[in-house]
Write an enzyme that holds these catalytic residues in place. Structure first.
Site, PDB file in Angstrom:
ATOM      1  N   ASP A   1       3.544  13.113  -1.440  1.00 39.16           N
ATOM      2  CA  ASP A   1       3.944  13.418  -0.050  1.00 39.16           C
ATOM      3  C   ASP A   1       5.160  12.565   0.330  1.00 39.16           C
ATOM      4  OD1 ASP A   1       1.844  11.289   2.058  1.00 39.16           O
ATOM      5  OD2 ASP A   1       2.517  10.990  -0.011  1.00 39.16           O
TER       6      ASP A   1
ATOM      7  N   ASP B   1       6.559   7.318  -2.603  1.00 40.17           N
ATOM      8  CA  ASP B   1       6.432   8.484  -3.502  1.00 40.17           C
ATOM      9  C   ASP B   1       7.759   8.727  -4.212  1.00 40.17           C
ATOM     10  OD1 ASP B   1       4.844   8.999  -0.846  1.00 40.17           O
ATOM     11  OD2 ASP B   1       3.798  10.194  -2.335  1.00 40.17           O
TER      12      ASP B   1
ATOM     13  N   ASN C   1       2.736  11.956   4.637  1.00 42.62           N
ATOM     14  CA  ASN C   1       3.726  11.081   5.289  1.00 42.62           C
ATOM     15  C   ASN C   1       4.582  11.866   6.279  1.00 42.62           C
ATOM     16  OD1 ASN C   1       3.271   8.503   4.127  1.00 42.62           O
ATOM     17  ND2 ASN C   1       4.173   9.243   2.213  1.00 42.62           N
TER      18      ASN C   1
ATOM     19  N   THR D   1      -0.353  10.930  -5.297  1.00 40.82           N
ATOM     20  CA  THR D   1       0.081   9.764  -4.520  1.00 40.82           C
ATOM     21  C   THR D   1       0.140  10.074  -3.028  1.00 40.82           C
ATOM     22  OG1 THR D   1       2.424  10.333  -4.737  1.00 40.82           O
ATOM     23  CG2 THR D   1       1.477   8.891  -6.450  1.00 40.82           C
TER      24      THR D   1
ATOM     25  N   PHE E   1      -4.455   5.274   4.067  1.00 39.31           N
ATOM     26  CA  PHE E   1      -3.974   6.520   4.660  1.00 39.31           C
ATOM     27  C   PHE E   1      -4.318   7.769   3.843  1.00 39.31           C
ATOM     28  CE2 PHE E   1      -1.651   9.456   7.070  1.00 39.31           C
ATOM     29  CZ  PHE E   1      -0.952  10.282   6.199  1.00 39.31           C
ATOM     30  N   ASN E   2      -4.078   7.763   2.537  1.00 34.13           N
ATOM     31  CA  ASN E   2      -4.268   8.989   1.751  1.00 34.13           C
ATOM     32  C   ASN E   2      -5.703   9.512   1.848  1.00 34.13           C
ATOM     33  OD1 ASN E   2      -1.629   9.041   0.902  1.00 34.13           O
ATOM     34  ND2 ASN E   2      -2.035   7.962  -1.029  1.00 34.13           N
TER      35      ASN E   2
ATOM     36  N   HIS F   1       3.047   1.163  -3.182  1.00 31.62           N
ATOM     37  CA  HIS F   1       1.747   1.781  -3.454  1.00 31.62           C
ATOM     38  C   HIS F   1       1.842   2.810  -4.596  1.00 31.62           C
ATOM     39  CE1 HIS F   1       0.390   0.180   0.462  1.00 31.62           C
ATOM     40  NE2 HIS F   1       1.391   0.786   1.044  1.00 31.62           N
ATOM     41  N   ASP F   2       2.656   3.843  -4.375  1.00 32.82           N
ATOM     42  CA  ASP F   2       2.674   4.975  -5.314  1.00 32.82           C
ATOM     43  C   ASP F   2       3.317   4.622  -6.657  1.00 32.82           C
ATOM     44  OD1 ASP F   2       3.310   7.254  -2.536  1.00 32.82           O
ATOM     45  OD2 ASP F   2       1.470   6.330  -3.257  1.00 32.82           O
TER      46      ASP F   2
HETATM   47  O1  RIB Z   1      -1.633   4.050   2.057  1.00 31.75           O
HETATM   48  C1  RIB Z   1      -0.493   4.229   1.258  1.00 31.75           C
HETATM   49  C2  RIB Z   1      -0.274   5.667   0.919  1.00 31.75           C
HETATM   50  O2  RIB Z   1      -0.040   6.418   2.100  1.00 31.75           O
HETATM   51  C3  RIB Z   1       0.973   5.884   0.043  1.00 31.75           C
HETATM   52  O3  RIB Z   1       0.749   6.960  -0.824  1.00 31.75           O
HETATM   53  C4  RIB Z   1       2.039   6.236   1.043  1.00 31.75           C
HETATM   54  O4  RIB Z   1       3.058   7.071   0.494  1.00 31.75           O
HETATM   55  C5  RIB Z   1       1.251   7.027   2.048  1.00 31.75           C
HETATM   56  O5  RIB Z   1       1.138   8.350   1.542  1.00 31.75           O
HETATM   57 CA    CA Z   2       2.327   8.815  -0.797  1.00 32.20          CA
END
Ligand code: RIB
Ligand code: CA
Length: 309
Positions: A11, A16, A40, A125, A167-168, A240-241
């Site tokens: 996203d 990403d 996102n 991701t 979040f994901n 993160h990703d």
């Molecule tokens: O919490 C982090 C995640 O949420 C990452 O994948 C970032 O791109 C958002 O999508």
């Molecule tokens: Ca992401």
């Protein structure tokens, strides 16, 4: 050694974008396809961003398929770190000239998996909506997925900067539950480790020393992307990703623990939290390997290498 065949479901999203860059640039990965999902930013923007990014990095031969426009069972709650476009900080990136394939990501995932000579690694991701829908629509193809290495969850530390939710998973908890109960081999790369690969002054200095156009674009992305973290927690942006890609390339870059993981879908303050039972106290079979430690130094050298190429 043969490169690992990977499909990246994302996203974009600044982090990403860096994951896409690493997947394309690093020789250990053969990026078979990219699928996009809302998260996102709305789907139209995450898809447009994926097209722009793939064109920027010269990956125009990799097919991109747009996926789900909203979570499976609830309205879309957008991520907030990436700005309205989902990739703010780089307005100069040209609009894409390439187009997505004329097939929904869930169906395209099935088509690519059917054609692959051997099982493929799936690296989500973003929110797991596309993957969850794939599990429901193509259960007979799950054996074409070698393993799922996903960015999601927060299971161990509740440090001052780790909220009970990530979040994901929070964005589509039903999809996450479907994926976690699918029986697939799942590795969860959550905030417990991704918040240990944060871009601070030393990392900015290292990037500044990389003399490639891509390093300049990534610098601009990171300067925007860190704003939320810097404002809220006084720290830089967490990669993160990109850590998911690093864990696909070198699984030993993280340490994991088997657990039975479920998603809290009724909590008030903990809605969307990933609840991990590491001790088998509930007598339930484990369903995920949850990352607990990361070799941050090894990660950053892999990240820098991708910028140098
Ligand atoms: O919490 C982090 C995640 O949420 C990452 O994948 C970032 O791109 C958002 O999508
Ligand atoms: Ca992401």
């Amino acid at each position: 050694m043969k490169p690992t065949k990977v499909i990246l479901d994302c996203d974009p999203g600044h982090d990403d974008a860096i994951a896409l860059l690493m997947a394309h640039k690093l020789p250990e990965v053969e990026l078979l396809a990219v699928t996009t999902v809302c998260g996102n930013a709305p789907l139209a923007k995450t898809t447009a961003n994926a097209l722009r990014i793939m064109e920027l990095i010269g990956a125009t031969d990799v097919p991109i398929a747009a996926g789900c426009v909203s979570p499976i069972a609830r309205p879309l709650v957008l991520g907030t770190a990436d700005g309205p476009s989902g990739l703010d900080g780089s307005p100069y990136l040209p609009q894409p000239t390439i187009k997505p394939v004329d097939m929904h990501a869930v169906d395209f995932l099935a088509a690519v998996l059917r054609e692959a000579e051997e099982p493929v690694v799936l690296a989500p991701t973003g929110p797991l909506t596309n993957v969850g829908m794939f599990v429901l629509k193509y259960p007979e193809l799950l054996n074409r997925i070698e393993k799922v290495v996903l960015m999601g969850g927060a299971c161990y530390r509740r440090d001052e900067y780790i909220t009970p939710t990530e979040f994901n998973i929070f964005c589509d908890p039903e999809a996450a539950e479907i994926v976690l109960t699918s029986g697939m081999d799942i590795t969860m790369v959550g905030l417990d480790v991704t918040m240990r690969v944060v871009v601070e002054e030393p990392q900015y200095e290292a990037i500044a020393g990389i003399n490639t156009p891509l390093a300049r674009v990534v610098e601009d992305w990171l300067k925007f992307y860190e704003k939320l973290h810097r404002g809220q927690m006084g720290i830089g942006g967490a990669l993160h990703d990109p850590l998911v890609l690093a864990a696909v390339i070198d699984p030993e870059i993280i340490e994991t623990r088997e657990a039975h993981v479920e998603i809290d879908r009724t909590g008030t303050h903990t809605f969307g939290a990933t609840v991990a039972d590491f001790w088998g106290l509930r007598g339930l079979a484990t369903n995920a390997k949850v990352a607990s430690q990361v070799d941050s130094e090894k990660f950053f050298s892999m990240f820098y290498k991708s910028l140098e190429m």
